[in-house]
Scaffold this motif. Structure first.
Motif, PDB file in Angstrom:
ATOM      1  N   UNK A  10      26.406 -35.576   0.125  1.00 14.93           N
ATOM      2  CA  UNK A  10      24.590 -35.805   1.678  1.00 14.93           C
ATOM      3  C   UNK A  10      25.065 -34.683   1.893  1.00 14.93           C
ATOM      4  N   UNK A  11      25.997 -33.624   1.671  1.00 12.64           N
ATOM      5  CA  UNK A  11      25.892 -32.150   2.523  1.00 12.64           C
ATOM      6  C   UNK A  11      25.087 -31.215   1.575  1.00 12.64           C
TER       7      UNK A  11
ATOM      8  N   UNK B  14      20.606 -28.947  -1.421  1.00 12.51           N
ATOM      9  CA  UNK B  14      19.273 -28.597  -1.766  1.00 12.51           C
ATOM     10  C   UNK B  14      18.265 -29.171  -1.777  1.00 12.51           C
ATOM     11  N   UNK B  15      17.389 -29.386  -0.486  1.00 10.71           N
ATOM     12  CA  UNK B  15      16.490 -30.060  -0.591  1.00 10.71           C
ATOM     13  C   UNK B  15      15.805 -30.815  -1.226  1.00 10.71           C
ATOM     14  N   UNK B  16      16.693 -31.914  -1.560  1.00  7.62           N
ATOM     15  CA  UNK B  16      15.349 -32.447  -2.166  1.00  7.62           C
ATOM     16  C   UNK B  16      15.159 -31.870  -3.860  1.00  7.62           C
ATOM     17  N   UNK B  17      15.797 -31.240  -4.643  1.00  6.74           N
ATOM     18  CA  UNK B  17      15.288 -30.670  -5.551  1.00  6.74           C
ATOM     19  C   UNK B  17      15.382 -31.605  -6.550  1.00  6.74           C
ATOM     20  N   UNK B  18      14.784 -31.636  -7.446  1.00  3.53           N
ATOM     21  CA  UNK B  18      14.566 -33.073  -8.525  1.00  3.53           C
ATOM     22  C   UNK B  18      14.244 -32.090 -10.219  1.00  3.53           C
TER      23      UNK B  18
ATOM     24  N   UNK C 210      25.099 -29.711  -8.208  1.00  2.00           N
ATOM     25  CA  UNK C 210      26.320 -29.709  -7.584  1.00  2.00           C
ATOM     26  C   UNK C 210      26.176 -30.811  -7.262  1.00  2.00           C
ATOM     27  N   UNK C 211      25.174 -31.277  -6.718  1.00  2.00           N
ATOM     28  CA  UNK C 211      25.210 -32.805  -5.913  1.00  2.00           C
ATOM     29  C   UNK C 211      25.493 -33.787  -7.253  1.00  2.00           C
ATOM     30  N   UNK C 212      24.438 -33.969  -8.103  1.00  2.85           N
ATOM     31  CA  UNK C 212      24.575 -34.647  -8.765  1.00  2.85           C
ATOM     32  C   UNK C 212      25.992 -34.545  -9.474  1.00  2.85           C
ATOM     33  N   UNK C 213      27.209 -34.122  -9.305  1.00  5.30           N
ATOM     34  CA  UNK C 213      27.566 -34.428  -9.711  1.00  5.30           C
ATOM     35  C   UNK C 213      29.023 -34.597  -8.928  1.00  5.30           C
TER      36      UNK C 213
END
Lengths: 459, 1078
Positions: A199-200, A205-209, A188-191
């Motif tokens: 930001x939220x 997502x705890x910095x998931x890469x 979601x963050x990436x989208x």
């Protein structure tokens, strides 16, 4: 790549690509809230506020605003508690037990089932709290070091076991649920395009890469947590049942309670999952992910657990007669023929008879029938707890103290209020959280997706 | 800047102590040689302010300190935390400052109770008491068992509350507004000296001093009693030449027949009867009197009778004539049903066998009935043994006298009327007529404590003291004068009415001196009357006299033929009415007593109400509600008697004679808005007062006094033709117990008949057929017969999950035995317990919701005709059998079973409490720690006896309880026992076995340096029991009475099979009935 027989019904329908899955799950979060959602959350939050008001009135005035009395010291409070805890069970069962058993169909439902678990356990936890006469000292149930001398909790008390069981269960479920959410939050963050939302979700997502290392850890942690959560599925409701089973009250003092409560919990939990998912799939257009196959599987679980529960009811009756104990036998005769027999027959009809309809394939695969029966089952399971609690203690050993229980508007208000809070939380979840475990779903697209199955067949 | 200031603390680096620089110029003193020689050791020590610890200097000069840093923000954090912590810690209960005595009275020690002997008399109950005071406040009343006679009942021990009633008048009143004593005295004296008839109206006066003052005042004295016994007095005069209420000697009686007389509850001088009656109900001693009751309503006495027959009011006389015929052969038996005839024959046979030890008594205030009864007693030879006609003092009031007075008043023939110790506008025959006639009297003076029905219609109210504030003397026997002494200074500007009477007659003597003067001549022996003699008499509560009663003359009855004819011709209508008094409420003196209002009636278990009792047969045929439950209100009926109709709820009462109804007197007070105390009025579901159409408060119950008949100059409490019509309305009744029967659970109640008991009286405990120990079958060959079958069973004691508490034979182990044979259900223990332990009063609405807070209750079980065995014989299913077992028989046997915390050694409540708020003491008590309780109520659910009570609300503060809870009234709060916590909202409470008394007793024993003596500590219930059915003591004390009784073969544990091992034992109930009728 795991292969799956073409003869098996696909788990993901439609011509879905990986991107489609992402779009289907993340799209609603990015878009504007639909009007239906706004109406529903308004209604449920009004009910929630009413419930909170009732709770505040209770806390301000005293337990006497409920209908309890010297004979019936627990009624709706503990009924609601056990009911909500029971509902919570499906989530953990689906995510943990089915994970260990590699049941892939769970992937479409586990996320929302787990969310339901979390919210149901929160609702459940309200009741032991507010049912205390002095909630402001409720922390005394924790074995904290204190200034009262060597004052410690009473480890003999099943209520104390409850405290440990529920808090462990809640924290493990929460962590398990959250771990599963991390990759999806990252998606979601990436989208996300709006900076605040990005930001939220970035924080969530705890910095998931998405590195292989991350996926590896994710899988391992999931497995470990599943291992921890699985015994909890069985322990929590067993321990809740010991509140009753270890007492001297005829009708409570029953060794069959732990397995009977666990299967009842799974039974009611699956029913609640059905209720919620059938609404959600319609409202969020998830028909391709949650379809008749899933519903049918869950209905099979409902038949099995419902039948176990039915056998348990009959066993109780048999044992009460076979034991030859005057009080025990009267307790059960009173259950089905006394002043509260209506609630007993309500329970029997809803829990034992109605799920047997699922033996018919047509009904089992009918979404409308499932929806209705899932509500019927939950009504029945509420009555099961009511029957156990109220009809056992309203007429126990000493006939001079036999009494009645009549709920007050506050009893009703708080119960309805928790439904309001629950649905408010669930609706908020549906709006802001990935309702399907999208990254997990992607793992089965190639083995159980309809389009891949078709391609396989064409080969 | 600010930061720079911080190093200030570190600036002092000098190692020279400040004081040394001062001392340099002054003389030096040495603390020792070390200082003089300035040794090294001394120097080291001198540098340290606190030797052994690091000195401030040392601390401040420590190099490591430089590296630490306490900045401004840290300082603010610490400050903030400390301030918050201090504020939170201060958020406890408000500090109440108490002011100590400047000059402490020598007899008052804070925290130590004083007891004073006194005597209670309210026109009905007369009993010697001990008044317990704490810091000068009377808080408890108990029997004076050492020097007194009579036993305190529920009404008497609860009467301490009325002292603190906020509705009491605080000073004299004239014409409805406050006045002062000088004005009142001047006006009344003027009226007394004026012309015309001056009348003093009182109830029966027993005080020699009052009689002296009345005689000196020159007023005409008229006496009447709320409950009239003048027919008894008339009959005694006719038959024995004495105007005397009969003295019944139950201790001499082996066969007692009562026709409607509730002598264990309210009849006559009841405080004397129960204890004496119980003396002959001792199966171990082989003494078992037999009690036959013929009655209309189910009374306390009837519920304790061995044989009970139901008769209509019109048949009371016929039972008497039938008994006369059966015993003496004289006269003609009345027409009675077959069943009653058989009962009469059985009673007559017992009476004849008992002879002089037989006793017949009847409640009918009807000369004919009383003369027939006199004839029977005389024929039995009982006169002089079980009944004596010598009491010329009690119940001398006369309905005829007040009827005549009312007529005179109406005619304007009375100029001045002083009314004392009575409330004729409420309870006199023709009270309405009396009230109207009051207006025709020029000066009316009331001495009532309240502006009650009578006082509020009088010109002048000169309020008298409460009896706990006054001096007084009372005499019912020739051989003793009982004394009343004040235990508190008058709370208000009141004055004893005797003293008022003196003042109005121009005698300025104070009442105390006057009472002493009365008895200066009362002594017969020489030179006894000194201060120390007087003090000794006050200490003991009585003055012994040498005089003896004049003997009654021999029976001079001149035939009963006319009486028999009249009685046998009496008939009744479709419904007959028997008016009665409730055991807990009496004749209406206690209406505003919240404690008594909430004490359930021993038979109906209804609180806070007055109702019609009706047989199930009639209830069913009229289509009324036959089961009163929480949400199942009673049906109401219109009862019409002689043109007046009242709507009352119907209570379906087992044992009520079909075709009759019963209504209690003593209710409906303050109907015109008189301020007689808050608890006399009904409150609604939110606790506020209900008001009627006129805006007046609605009284609790309705007043049935207008239905008292006056026949031949005596008040008749029977109505022979009343009409009862269903209204279709309902009315909520608040019962503490809604189930009538014990459902055949004979491990709760064990009973047998005297013959069976006697046959097995030597059986070992647990072996007698009527008290067999409960055994559970096991899968091992217990009896060594080679097979394992149902006979292989072990007593429940053999099965145990828990560790034993080390209470057996170590220290104390408190316990109780309760004898179901002698427990009459009178409820004296209930009120005693509740006053001792500050048990909250919760009001009608909460009682209806099954939330009474009673620590001590008396379970009343009626027998049922049905049983599972009978169901099996008749081929009726188990479910139907159980349903039928819920119904009591039409005329059931009754069991009264006191129930309180059983102090189980394996208490189910203790194991389930998550926070260990209820625990076992090493003295065997199950103790409740209120301030640890978090209120989960799990313990209450798990209690098999259901004795735990939860504080559903903040009773001492919540508005719902403001109108009746004593703790919410600033004055009545003074009655609370300071030794017992007033419990807060949300905690569980229950019987503590009066642990405050146990602790006090142990301290006394410790001070005395002797082991605690059996009987020196006793719980409130055991102390109050008039029949000594409750024995309290140390079960580890091999000489204690409790231990001895607990080891007899009648002792058992209720619900023994659960294995909770209580410290309370019950003693199997023994009825003196034929074995076939047990």
């Amino acid at each position: 790549m795991q292969k799956e027989a073409a003869i098996r019904e696909p788990l993901i329908l439609g011509d879905k690509s990986y991107k489609d899955i992402t779009d289907d799950v993340v799209g609603p979060i990015q878009g504007a809230a639909p009007i239906g959602w706004k109406i529903m959350i308004t209604i449920s939050s009004i009910i929630a506020v009413y419930g909170v008001g009732s709770i505040l009135y209770l806390l301000g005035t005293g337990i006497g605003v409920w209908g309890l009395n010297k004979t019936v010291g627990w009624a709706w409070d503990i009924t609601n508690f056990v009911w909500w805890v029971g509902i919570g069970h499906a989530g953990t069962l689906i995510s943990a037990v089915l994970l260990l058993f590699r049941q892939k169909w769970r992937m479409a439902i586990n996320r929302s089932a787990e969310a339901m678990t979390i919210f149901a356990v929160i609702m459940a936890a309200i009741f032991p709290g507010i049912h205390m006469g002095r909630i402001w000292v409720s922390y005394w149930v924790l074995p904290l070091p204190n200034q009262f001398g060597s004052l410690w909790v009473n480890f003999n008390s099943p209520l104390l076991w409850d405290v440990f069981a529920i808090s462990t269960y809640f924290s493990v479920s929460l962590v398990f649920w959250y771990i599963g959410l991390i990759p999806d939050f990252a998606t979601i963050r990436d989208r996300m395009t709006k900076p605040f939302a990005k930001k939220v979700y970035g924080i969530l997502s705890f910095g998931w890469s998405g590195r292989a290392k991350h996926w590896n850890r994710f899988e391992e942690v999931s497995l470990v947590l599943a291992g921890i959560a699985t015994p909890l599925v069985f322990s929590v409701h067993s321990i809740v049942s010991m509140d009753f089973a270890t007492s001297v009250v005829p009708g409570w003092h029953t060794t069959i309670f732990p397995p009977y409560f666990v299967s009842g919990a799974v039974f009611s939990g699956f029913a609640m999952v059905q209720t919620l998912l059938l609404i959600m799939r319609k409202g969020m257009n998830l028909e391709n992910y949650i379809h008749v196959k899933h519903v049918e599987y869950m209905n099979i679980v409902i038949i099995v657990t419902g039948s176990i529960v039915g056998v348990a009811y009959l066993t109780e009756l048999f044992i009460s007669w076979y034991s030859g104990v005057e009080y025990e036998s009267y307790a059960f005769i009173n259950r089905f023929s006394g002043p509260y027999s209506w609630s007993y027959w309500m329970m029997m009809t809803c829990n034992v008879i109605s799920p047997q309809l699922f033996w018919f394939k047509k009904i089992r695969r009918s979404l409308i029938a499932t929806f209705i029966l899932s509500i019927v089952v939950n009504i029945g399971m509420w009555f099961e707890r009511y029957v156990i609690i109220v009809t056992s203690i309203h007429r126990d050993y000493d006939p001079s103290s036999w009494g009645e229980f009549h709920p007050t508007s506050v009893d009703v208000g708080i119960f309805i209020g928790t439904l309001g809070i629950f649905f408010t939380l669930f609706l908020a979840f549906a709006r802001f959280f990935p309702v399907l475990a999208l990254n997990e779903l992607k793992t089965i697209l190639k083995s159980s997706g309809e389009n891949f199955k078709k391609k396989q067949a064409n080969h | 800047m600010g930061m720079r200031q911080v190093p200030l603390l570190r600036r002092t680096k000098s190692r020279t102590p400040y004081r040394n620089s001062l001392m340099a110029n002054t003389k030096r003193y040495w603390s020792g040689l070390d200082e003089l020689h300035e040794t090294e050791a001394f120097k080291t020590i001198q540098e340290q302010e606190f030797p052994g610890a690091q000195s401030v200097d040392e601390f401040l000069t420590d190099e490591r300190l430089e590296s630490t840093h306490t900045g401004r923000r840290d300082f603010l954090k610490f400050m903030g935390f400390s301030l918050t912590a201090a504020t939170l810690a201060a958020c406890e209960t408000p500090v109440v400052k108490s002011i100590p005595y400047t000059n402490k009275p020598s007899e008052v020690t804070p925290g130590v109770a004083n007891h004073y002997a006194s005597t209670y008399y309210d026109g009905q109950d007369f009993v010697n008491v001990l008044v317990k005071t704490r810091e000068g406040r009377p808080i408890f009343i108990k029997s004076n068992s050492q020097t007194g006679v009579g036993r305190v009942n529920a009404r008497v021990n609860a009467s301490v509350l009325s002292l603190y009633d906020g509705a009491r008048l605080t000073g004299p009143m004239i014409g409805g507004s406050a006045s002062d004593w000088a004005t009142v005295d001047q006006q009344v004296s003027a009226a007394m000296q004026g012309a015309g008839r001056k009348v003093l109206l009182t109830n029966t006066v027993l005080s020699p001093s009052l009689k002296r003052a009345i005689a000196a005042s020159g007023m005409e004295h008229v006496q009447y009693d709320a409950i009239d016994y003048s027919a008894f007095v008339q009959a005694s005069e006719a038959d024995f030449g004495m105007k005397a209420f009969p003295s019944f000697k139950f201790e001499e009686a082996s066969a007692v027949v009562t026709i409607g007389a509730d002598f264990l509850g309210t009849f006559g001088d009841s405080v004397y009867y129960a204890e004496n009656w119980a003396k002959n109900r001792n199966p171990e001693a082989g003494k078992m009197s037999r009690l036959h009751a013929f009655e209309t309503n189910m009374s306390l006495t009837g519920s304790n009778a061995d044989y009970r027959a139901m008769v209509k009011p019109s048949e009371h006389g016929k039972v008497a004539t039938a008994l006369l015929k059966a015993v003496t052969g004289q006269g003609q038996a009345g027409t009675l049903s077959e069943g009653v005839q058989a009962a009469v024959a059985r009673a007559a046979a017992d009476l004849k066998q008992a002879g002089a030890n037989g006793l017949v008594l009847a409640a009918s205030n009807d000369v004919d009935v009383q003369r027939v009864v006199n004839a029977i007693n005389n024929a039995l030879g009982a006169v002089g043994t079980t009944v004596k006609y010598e009491n010329v003092r009690l119940f001398q009031g006369s309905t005829a006298a007040i009827t005549a007075l009312t007529a005179d008043m109406k005619a304007g023939n009375v100029e001045t009327l002083v009314i004392a110790d009575c409330n004729p506008a409420y309870d006199a025959p023709n009270a309405a007529g009396f009230t109207a006639a009051l207006a025709q009297v020029k000066t009316t003076v009331s001495t009532a404590m309240f502006a009650d029905e009578t006082a509020s219609n009088c010109n002048i109210i000169a309020p008298t003291h409460h009896w706990l504030e006054s001096w007084g003397d009372l005499q019912i026997e020739a051989s003793r004068i009982d004394l009343v002494q004040p235990t508190i200074s008058p709370l208000h500007a009141t004055r004893g009415w005797g003293e008022s009477l003196l003042a109005w007659s121009g005698n300025a003597t104070d009442w105390y001196t006057y009472v002493r003067q009365t008895h200066a001549a009362g002594y017969t022996a020489d030179a006894m009357y000194t201060d120390s003699d007087w003090n000794k008499a006050v200490h003991n509560g009585f003055i012994g006299l040498d005089a003896a009663e004049a003997p009654a003359s021999a029976y001079q009855g001149n035939g009963t033929a006319d009486a028999v004819t009249r009685l046998n011709s009496r008939t009744g209508g479709a419904f007959e009415l028997a008016l009665y008094q409730k055991t807990t409420m009496g004749a209406g003196q206690h209406t505003a007593n919240p404690m008594l209002q909430e004490t359930p009636d021993p038979l109906t278990k209804v609180t806070w109400d007055n109702y019609v009792t009706m047989s199930h047969e009639d209830v069913d045929s009229m289509g009324l509600n036959g089961f009163i439950g929480q949400e199942k209100p009673a049906s109401t009926v219109n009862v019409t008697v002689g043109g007046t109709t009242m709507e009352l709820p119907v209570f379906p009462m087992p044992g009520q004679a079909p075709g009759t109804i019963g209504i209690a007197l003593g209710y409906g007070r303050g109907a015109n808005g008189e301020n007689i105390g808050k608890a006399a009025f009904q409150t609604g579901e939110n606790g506020s007062f209900l008001t009627n159409a006129e805006g007046n408060l609605v009284p609790v119950g309705q007043n049935a006094y207008p239905w008292v008949n006056t026949t031949n100059g005596a008040s008749d409490y029977h109505q022979y033709d009343v009409s009862v019509a269903a209204t279709g309305n309902t009315y909520a009744l608040a019962c503490t117990q809604i189930q009538n029967t014990f459902m055949g659970r004979d491990s709760i109640v064990k009973e047998t008949n005297f013959a069976s008991f006697f046959a097995e009286r030597g059986a070992a405990k647990g072996e007698a057929s009527w008290n067999k120990v409960v055994k559970l079958a096991v899968h091992e060959d217990v009896n060594n017969d080679g097979t394992i079958n149902a006979q292989d069973a072990k007593p429940t004691e053999a099965f145990d999950l828990w560790h034993e508490h080390a209470v057996e034979n170590v220290g104390h182990r408190w316990g109780m035995t309760i004898d179901l044979t002698t427990c009459t259900g009178c409820s004296a223990c209930v009120t005693a317990c509740h006053i001792e332990n500050n048990v909250p009063v919760v009001g009608k609405d909460e009682v209806r919701r099954h939330r009474d807070m009673h620590w001590m209750r008396i379970d009343r079980f009626f027998a049922s005709d049905y049983s599972l065995e009978r169901g099996e014989e008749e081929g009726v299913g188990v479910i139907s059998s159980y349903r039928k077992m819920e119904d009591a028989s039409a005329n059931p046997q009754t069991v009264h079973m006191p129930m309180m915390c059983q102090h189980c050694n394996h208490a189910p409540c203790e194991t389930v409490c998550p926070v260990a708020a209820t625990t076992h003491s090493n003295e065997g008590l199950n103790q409740m720690t209120y301030n640890r309780c978090i209120g989960t109520r799990y313990c209450a659910n798990n209690c098999p006896y259901k004795v735990r009570r939860f504080n559903w609300f903040n009773y001492p503060g919540y508005k719902k309880f403001a109108n009746f809870n004593p703790a919410q009234d600033s004055l009545m709060r003074m009655v609370l026992n300071p030794d017992v916590t007033v419990r807060s909202r949300g905690v569980m409470e229950k019987c503590s076995m009066c642990v405050q008394r146990l602790q006090a007793g142990k301290l006394e024993a410790k001070k005395a340096g002797a082991p605690l003596e059996d009987g020196s500590v006793v719980t409130a219930c055991a102390e109050a029991c008039p029949t000594h059915a409750i024995t309290f003591g140390d079960l580890n004390d091999t000489n204690s009475a409790a231990r001895a009784t607990s080891e007899t073969n009648r002792a058992y544990h209720a619900l023994e099979e659960i294995g909770v091992k209580p410290n309370i034992f019950y003693m199997t109930k023994v009825r003196n009935v034929e074995p076939t009728q047990a």
